[in-house]
Enzyme design. Sequence first.
Site, PDB file in Angstrom:
ATOM      1  N   LYS A  13      40.782  34.146  33.623  1.00  0.00           N
ATOM      2  CA  LYS A  13      39.997  34.020  34.873  1.00  0.00           C
ATOM      3  C   LYS A  13      38.551  34.460  34.669  1.00  0.00           C
ATOM      4  CE  LYS A  13      42.498  36.777  37.478  1.00  0.00           C
ATOM      5  NZ  LYS A  13      43.578  37.179  36.560  1.00  0.00           N
ATOM      6  N   ARG A  88      44.641  39.435  45.931  1.00  0.00           N
ATOM      7  CA  ARG A  88      45.815  39.665  45.094  1.00  0.00           C
ATOM      8  C   ARG A  88      47.057  39.913  45.930  1.00  0.00           C
ATOM      9  NH1 ARG A  88      42.621  41.557  40.256  1.00  0.00           N
ATOM     10  NH2 ARG A  88      44.038  41.944  38.559  1.00  0.00           N
ATOM     11  N   ARG A 122      42.881  41.725  23.470  1.00  0.00           N
ATOM     12  CA  ARG A 122      41.600  41.453  24.145  1.00  0.00           C
ATOM     13  C   ARG A 122      40.562  42.535  23.816  1.00  0.00           C
ATOM     14  NH1 ARG A 122      41.421  40.244  30.508  1.00  0.00           N
ATOM     15  NH2 ARG A 122      42.178  42.375  30.758  1.00  0.00           N
ATOM     16  N   ARG A 153      39.889  47.531  26.903  1.00  0.00           N
ATOM     17  CA  ARG A 153      40.062  48.121  28.230  1.00  0.00           C
ATOM     18  C   ARG A 153      41.211  49.123  28.207  1.00  0.00           C
ATOM     19  NH1 ARG A 153      40.015  43.511  32.883  1.00  0.00           N
ATOM     20  NH2 ARG A 153      41.760  44.770  33.630  1.00  0.00           N
ATOM     21  N   ARG A 164      51.165  45.682  35.318  1.00  0.00           N
ATOM     22  CA  ARG A 164      50.247  44.710  35.920  1.00  0.00           C
ATOM     23  C   ARG A 164      50.915  43.351  36.082  1.00  0.00           C
ATOM     24  NH1 ARG A 164      45.826  44.990  31.691  1.00  0.00           N
ATOM     25  NH2 ARG A 164      44.684  43.491  32.940  1.00  0.00           N
TER      26      ARG A 164
HETATM   27  P1  AMP Z   1      41.182  42.979  36.763  1.00  0.00           P
HETATM   28  O1  AMP Z   1      39.927  43.330  36.036  1.00  0.00           O
HETATM   29  O2  AMP Z   1      41.022  41.837  37.714  1.00  0.00           O
HETATM   30  O3  AMP Z   1      42.361  42.788  35.830  1.00  0.00           O
HETATM   31  O4  AMP Z   1      41.549  44.248  37.677  1.00  0.00           O
HETATM   32  C1  AMP Z   1      41.779  45.524  37.107  1.00  0.00           C
HETATM   33  C2  AMP Z   1      42.465  46.422  38.117  1.00  0.00           C
HETATM   34  O5  AMP Z   1      41.631  46.590  39.273  1.00  0.00           O
HETATM   35  C3  AMP Z   1      43.787  45.922  38.662  1.00  0.00           C
HETATM   36  O6  AMP Z   1      44.881  46.224  37.795  1.00  0.00           O
HETATM   37  C4  AMP Z   1      43.870  46.704  39.978  1.00  0.00           C
HETATM   38  O7  AMP Z   1      44.215  48.065  39.750  1.00  0.00           O
HETATM   39  C5  AMP Z   1      42.427  46.683  40.450  1.00  0.00           C
HETATM   40  N1  AMP Z   1      42.132  45.502  41.292  1.00  0.00           N
HETATM   41  C6  AMP Z   1      41.247  44.505  41.022  1.00  0.00           C
HETATM   42  N2  AMP Z   1      41.219  43.601  42.009  1.00  0.00           N
HETATM   43  C7  AMP Z   1      42.128  44.024  42.935  1.00  0.00           C
HETATM   44  C8  AMP Z   1      42.591  43.510  44.180  1.00  0.00           C
HETATM   45  N3  AMP Z   1      42.123  42.356  44.681  1.00  0.00           N
HETATM   46  N4  AMP Z   1      43.538  44.219  44.860  1.00  0.00           N
HETATM   47  C9  AMP Z   1      44.011  45.387  44.376  1.00  0.00           C
HETATM   48  N5  AMP Z   1      43.645  45.910  43.196  1.00  0.00           N
HETATM   49  C10 AMP Z   1      42.711  45.245  42.475  1.00  0.00           C
END
Ligand code: AMP
Length: 214
Positions: A13, A88, A122, A153, A164
Amino acid sequence: MKLIFLGPPGAGKGTQAAGVSAHLRVPHISTGDMFRSAIRNATPVGLEAKKYLDAGELVPDSVVIDMVRERLSMADCQDGYLLDGFPRTVDQAVALDEISAPDAVVDIQVLDERLMDRLTGRRICEKCSGTFHISKLADEHICPVCGGAVYQRDDDQPETISVRLRAYHEQTEPLIGYYSGQDQKSRPGENRLKIVNGDLKPEDVFRAILATLE
Ligand code: AMP
């Protein structure tokens, strides 16, 4: 154009959103990046969100929705946006439809068995934010594009990745029904969902996304 990129962690994404947002000239808004930046700067949102990111769990809806509402009210979002990582949950999607409803939702699909390898391998450049798989790096510490240092990360560790992926299947996958008009909370008779195969080369996924948006 108001766009959302859906898909499991590791579907690509972020990489695709960077290219497509530049192509369409709309801001790329990643809620994960916003949380990581808030954590680095120790803001109240960052302090609240940190424990959830560390555990691989979703940050509570109220925190995320308020953060996105504020971001979408800014001047650069008035002609469109590309949201990456939001919504989400179905409740986040319902809130977004009230704030500024998306025109199209691109679901980038990749099978679970491919995601673990993609995520554990990654690496991200701290200078240009480029994302690479470790198997493609000549030097595993150096960005092949800009020469910056690459890092992993904290939540790209196998145990956190499993949490996740579970959160994705349980809480985020129902959005496919919501945006295709099949959920009881869906807007009546509306199908905004576009499905793209994410298990292709990045440039082919990019082309498929643009084709489906035309
Ligand atoms: P990402 O970088 O999109 O993989 O997001 C990393 C982390 O941020 C996720 O595992 C969640 O803990 C938090 N997070 C990001 N976007 C959301 C969302 N829309 N709702 C809830 N938690 C989020």
